[in-house]
Design an enzyme around this catalytic site. Structure first.
Site, PDB file in Angstrom:
ATOM      1  N   THR A   1      31.672  27.015   8.149  1.00  0.00           N
ATOM      2  CA  THR A   1      31.143  25.863   7.416  1.00  0.00           C
ATOM      3  C   THR A   1      29.745  26.144   6.889  1.00  0.00           C
ATOM      4  OG1 THR A   1      30.656  24.952   9.606  1.00  0.00           O
ATOM      5  CG2 THR A   1      32.521  23.999   8.421  1.00  0.00           C
TER       6      THR A   1
ATOM      7  N   ARG B   1      26.703  31.249  15.269  1.00  0.00           N
ATOM      8  CA  ARG B   1      26.773  31.747  16.626  1.00  0.00           C
ATOM      9  C   ARG B   1      27.001  33.262  16.627  1.00  0.00           C
ATOM     10  NH1 ARG B   1      26.913  28.188  20.996  1.00  0.00           N
ATOM     11  NH2 ARG B   1      27.186  30.123  22.166  1.00  0.00           N
TER      12      ARG B   1
ATOM     13  N   LYS C   1      32.236  37.841  14.050  1.00  0.00           N
ATOM     14  CA  LYS C   1      31.393  37.431  12.928  1.00  0.00           C
ATOM     15  C   LYS C   1      30.580  38.608  12.368  1.00  0.00           C
ATOM     16  CE  LYS C   1      30.993  32.689  14.775  1.00  0.00           C
ATOM     17  NZ  LYS C   1      31.480  31.785  13.713  1.00  0.00           N
TER      18      LYS C   1
ATOM     19  N   HIS D   1      41.342  24.988  15.747  1.00  0.00           N
ATOM     20  CA  HIS D   1      40.148  25.544  15.106  1.00  0.00           C
ATOM     21  C   HIS D   1      40.015  27.045  15.222  1.00  0.00           C
ATOM     22  CE1 HIS D   1      37.969  21.728  14.243  1.00  0.00           C
ATOM     23  NE2 HIS D   1      38.685  21.291  15.261  1.00  0.00           N
TER      24      HIS D   1
HETATM   25  N1  CRA Z   1      33.801  28.346  16.345  1.00  0.00           N
HETATM   26  C1  CRA Z   1      35.803  28.223  14.003  1.00  0.00           C
HETATM   27  O1  CRA Z   1      35.565  29.476  14.562  1.00  0.00           O
HETATM   28  C2  CRA Z   1      35.338  26.655  12.124  1.00  0.00           C
HETATM   29  C3  CRA Z   1      34.946  25.622  13.161  1.00  0.00           C
HETATM   30  C4  CRA Z   1      35.235  24.208  12.698  1.00  0.00           C
HETATM   31  C5  CRA Z   1      35.487  27.129  15.008  1.00  0.00           C
HETATM   32  C6  CRA Z   1      35.079  28.054  12.678  1.00  0.00           C
HETATM   33  O2  CRA Z   1      35.527  28.991  11.748  1.00  0.00           O
HETATM   34  O3  CRA Z   1      34.584  26.446  10.952  1.00  0.00           O
HETATM   35  O4  CRA Z   1      35.650  25.841  14.401  1.00  0.00           O
HETATM   36  N2  CRA Z   1      36.455  27.238  16.074  1.00  0.00           N
HETATM   37  O5  CRA Z   1      36.562  24.052  12.328  1.00  0.00           O
HETATM   38  C7  CRA Z   1      36.348  26.762  17.334  1.00  0.00           C
HETATM   39  O6  CRA Z   1      35.364  26.218  17.787  1.00  0.00           O
HETATM   40  C8  CRA Z   1      37.450  26.403  19.411  1.00  0.00           C
HETATM   41  O7  CRA Z   1      37.458  26.896  18.104  1.00  0.00           O
HETATM   42  C9  CRA Z   1      34.090  27.301  15.608  1.00  0.00           C
HETATM   43  O8  CRA Z   1      33.231  26.505  15.407  1.00  0.00           O
END
Ligand code: CRA
Length: 817
Positions: free
Chosen positions: A652, A545, A550, A356
């Site tokens: 998302t 977050r 970001k 992710h």
């Molecule tokens: N922080 C990513 O940064 C992504 C989500 C779900 C993240 C987001 O861009 O949409 O996962 N990554 O795939 C994450 O948690 C450990 O990595 C997120 O939510």
């Protein structure tokens, strides 16, 4: 419409529940008590379907996916459950007749916030889609006593308040002690020779009893009810005289403490690894319990454990559940008596891994000392996995020491969880096309070259049931009135809205609904923040977050820049804009917390400056979470998706905004790329460097933000306002750290790591395009409708179908009632 629903039965159920649970008559009940009574009444309605679903699974002996995840950000259950049993109107009416307002009742429920952000919410959307599509699935996670902290803003600062979400109980959960499992920590491994065979026995350990609680996950209108199973920890044997007698008093106390602490709290880090011992305990705790249970369940019906993978697939949600690999190996080797090769074949055909993030600070690396002390037998197995993996590398790249070093699972005193996940999974996927390409060609290049067949992309998605049908009833009804309701279970149908994009009446209706939703959010803001906002202004929203990559900081710096322009020229022609932020910062993330303070300080000055005629307002919405997110998306005009290109794996919220007819103001990052591809660049506001440019700079040591500071007066003026007390008269040094992060080359990090100044001008220019575009309401409405019409790809139903087809290979089940 729910055909089986009977109003009178439901009323009686609610009244009886209030009586039995609270010894009150219905008119004495508090709203919270009514909520609980209604929730139990809904549970009554679905319980038979829940049982029937699992009977059907057993009868058909289906293959099941276990979605293993440290996080499930479910939000509230009641409203969503009512929607998915298709009884929204009926229950609303019934409660009306009883003198209650369903919205008020729904507001009584605390969010189930067992997650941080995107990753946890994705898991929740996936569960909704799996049930709606009729696929056999378990979510497996932890029943944290305290979920994501509640955020209070005090004097502009974030204050974390514990989220005691279970204090009044959880009406939907069911404790299942019959499936409890023992999970062992520490001690040592002894080899016992029994009849010529070596057995590995863990001794001198501490253990806890993992007890599952099941939550129903209701499919939309199809009688399917899947299960989210979250594990609680209990002491293995509560204090007894025995332990006094045997001198085990100390151990009994320790085990009781272990049980208490292990599930106490969710770690509030998003995209950041803190390396805490307790976190590893949490991981092994819920994984061991889930894997043990999956094996036991399989064995109830099958006798050849070597075919386990025909009925079970484990999806690892990031590296957090990676100990599932050595844990499954352990069970197969030590308990089932398989050979290494047999066990490895089963394991590697069962496990699949989703990556992710490429943020290096998120990569989990456990010190060997900690890992082997806590999980001695598991560590032995990891060593053997690594030894064999190294052999494989050597066979493929003879004499290449660099590959060995770079790809080793154990290296430099650490266990690298991502590498183990890749080595032992049959599938490795990223979460958006760009992200997967970066994994293949940059971050995980060596692994991709060695085993390209494992790598695949699964672009994330979101559930339209929660984020349009539930969150935005006005717009949902409008869509249905235009094109029918197939979009609820088949989002690409929403494409038919295109026919209405140029229709003036439809444009007007759309803008009017948006206005109603802005009024609803304005009321929420007034109640919760005490700020008046103008529902006629552009609602420009960034909710996610708080993280440097970001770039909430770039957003607020731009607000400061705009404000300077207005101060110089109060008559400046601009459409009034409300900049809305919502963001939690990890409790230990200082710079993120300071950014929140900056946003609130800027808000204070600007919102109280009469001279600008309310042209800019800044609002920081306290405690951004799933339940208020639904209101926020519905009311947004502009969706800020402004991460440094290459850093946001997918995002998302970008999809949730699009679904609600907001226009994206964003970089070519994560899933934004695919959003733009679907809706067309003309219907979005794209700016900034490409991921290739960013990666290029990074490989060449960054850039010189000082050049920008020196050459761009307006940017310099904004930056100086960070250190001259303009927004902090009592403490001009307050924001020095932020100033330094952008400019100071003395600090060990590169200055402006996230290219805020580099992208600033392009960002400001994109904002001007927004302002210009909004003046043409017909154009705006058309673009918004086109965004909705082209969001079909971003349903999590599509994502799940892809996982099923390429990775899980499940069969759909129908449940007749
Ligand atoms: N922080 C990513 O940064 C992504 C989500 C779900 C993240 C987001 O861009 O949409 O996962 N990554 O795939 C994450 O948690 C450990 O990595 C997120 O939510």
């Amino acid at each position: 419409m729910n055909k089986g629903f009977d109003k009178e039965t439901f009323k009686r159920s609610v009244v009886d529940n209030v009586k039995n649970m609270f010894r009150r008559t219905i008119d004495e009940a508090t709203p919270h008590q009514v909520f609980q009574a209604v929730a139990y009444a809904v549970k009554d309605v679905i319980i038979d379907e829940w049982i029937a679903t699992h009977k059907e699974y057993e009868k058909k002996d289906v293959k099941t996916v276990y979605y293993l995840s440290m996080e499930f950000l479910m939000g509230r259950a009641l409203g969503n459950n009512i929607i998915n049993i298709c009884a929204r109107d009926e229950i609303k009416e019934t409660l009306d007749e009883m003198g209650f307002d369903l919205d008020v009742i729904e507001d009584q429920e605390p969010d189930a916030a067992l997650g941080n952000g995107g990753l946890g919410r994705l898991a929740a959307c996936f569960l909704d889609s799996l049930a709606t599509l009729g696929y056999p699935a378990y979510g497996c996670g932890i029943r944290y006593r305290y979920g994501m902290f509640k955020q209070k803003i005090e004097n502009g600062y974030q204050v974390e308040v514990p989220d005691n979400w279970l204090k009044d109980g959880n009406p939907f959960e069911i404790r299942r002690p019959e499936y409890a499992a023992e999970v062992k920590f520490g001690g040592f491994v002894r080899i016992e020779n029994q009849g010529g065979v070596n057995h590995f026995v863990q001794d001198g350990y501490q253990s806890v009893r993992a007890v599952p609680y099941d939550l129903p996950v209701i499919g939309y209108g199809n009688n399917v009810v899947n299960t989210l199973r979250i594990w609680d920890a209990e002491p293995i044997n509560t204090f007894n005289l025995d332990s006094f007698d045997r001198g085990d008093y100390q151990k009994a106390v320790e085990q009781e403490n272990l049980a208490k602490t292990i599930v106490e709290v969710l770690y509030p880090n998003d995209n950041h690894y803190a390396g805490k011992e307790l976190r590893l305990k949490q991981q092994y705790f819920f994984i061991s319990a889930s894997v043990q249970r999956a094996v036991r369940k399989y064995k109830e019906k099958h006798d050849d454990i070597r075919k386990f993978y025909e009925k079970v697939v484990f999806q690892l949600n990031d590296t957090h559940p990676t100990v599932a690999i050595p844990e499954l190996m352990r069970i197969l080797l030590d308990e089932e008596g398989l050979t290494w090769d047999e066990a490895w074949e089963v394991t590697t055909k069962t496990c699949a891994y989703t990556n992710h993030t490429i943020m290096s600070e998120a990569l989990e690396k456990w010190p060997i000392e900690l890992f082997s002390r806590l999980l001695p037998r598991i560590y032995q197995i990891v060593e053997e996995i690594n030894r064999r993996f190294q052999n494989q590398i050597q066979t493929m790249y003879p004499g290449n020491q660099e590959k060995l070093r770079k790809m080793s699972i154990i290296y430099d005193g650490q266990v690298k969880m991502a590498y183990m996940a890749i080595a032992a999974s049959f599938s490795v996927n990223g979460v958006a096309r760009l992200h997967t390409e970066i994994l293949k060609h940059q971050e995980l290049k060596d692994f991709y070259e060695m085993m390209p067949e494992k790598f695949n992309n699964k672009t994330n998605g979101i559930t339209q049931r929660r984020f349009l049908l539930h969150g935005n009833p006005l717009l949902a009804d409008w869509v249905t009135s235009k094109i029918g309701d197939e979009w609820i279970t088949d989002l690409p149908h929403i494409k038919k809205l295109e026919l209405f994009a140029e229709d003036e009446k439809c444009q007007f209706e759309f803008m009017n609904i948006k206005y109603q939703n802005k009024l609803r959010l304005a009321r929420y803001i007034k109640e919760n923040n005490g700020i008046d906002v103008d529902p006629r202004s552009i609602f420009d929203v960034q909710v996610k977050r708080l993280h440097e990559y970001k770039r909430q900081l770039m957003n607020i710096l731009h607000v400061m820049y705009l404000y300077n322009q207005l101060k110089d020229n109060p008559d400046m022609d601009m459409i009034p804009r409300t900049f809305i932020f919502g963001a939690k910062a990890a409790a230990g993330y200082k710079r993120a917390k300071l950014t929140i303070k900056l946003i609130n300080s800027v808000a204070d000055v600007i919102n109280n400056d009469k001279s600008i005629n309310g042209k800019i307002k800044v609002v920081f919405i306290e405690d951004y979470r799933v339940s208020n997110a639904e209101l926020i998306f519905a009311a947004a005009d502009v969706s800020e998706q402004i991460s440094t290109a290459s850093k946001e794996a997918s995002g998302t919220s970008n999809m949730k905004f699009m679904l609600n007819g907001a226009l994206t103001l964003g970089t070519m990052d994560g899933a934004n790329v695919e959003i733009v591809e679907e809706v067309g660049a003309d219907n979005a506001f794209i700016f900034g460097m490409s991921s290739d440019e960013v990666i290029n700079y990074e490989n060449n040591g960054g850039y010189y933000p000082m050049d920008i500071f020196n050459n761009d007066q307006e940017i310099r003026r904004v930056l100086m306002q960070l250190i001259n007390g303009y927004y902090a008269p009592d403490n001009p040094e307050l924001f020095r750290d932020i100033y330094n992060s952008l400019l100071n080359t003395k600090s060990s990090d590169r200055a402006d790591t996230y290219f805020i100044l580099k992208d600033f001008r392009s960002y400001a220019e994109a904002h001007q395009r927004v302002d210009k575009a909004y003046r043409d309401q017909a154009w705006w409405a058309k673009a918004a409708i086109l965004n909705m019409a082209n969001c079909g790809k971003f349903t999590s139903d599509r994502t799940i179908e892809e996982y099923v087809k390429d990775i899980w290979h499940l069969k759909k089940v129908t449940v007749e009632m």
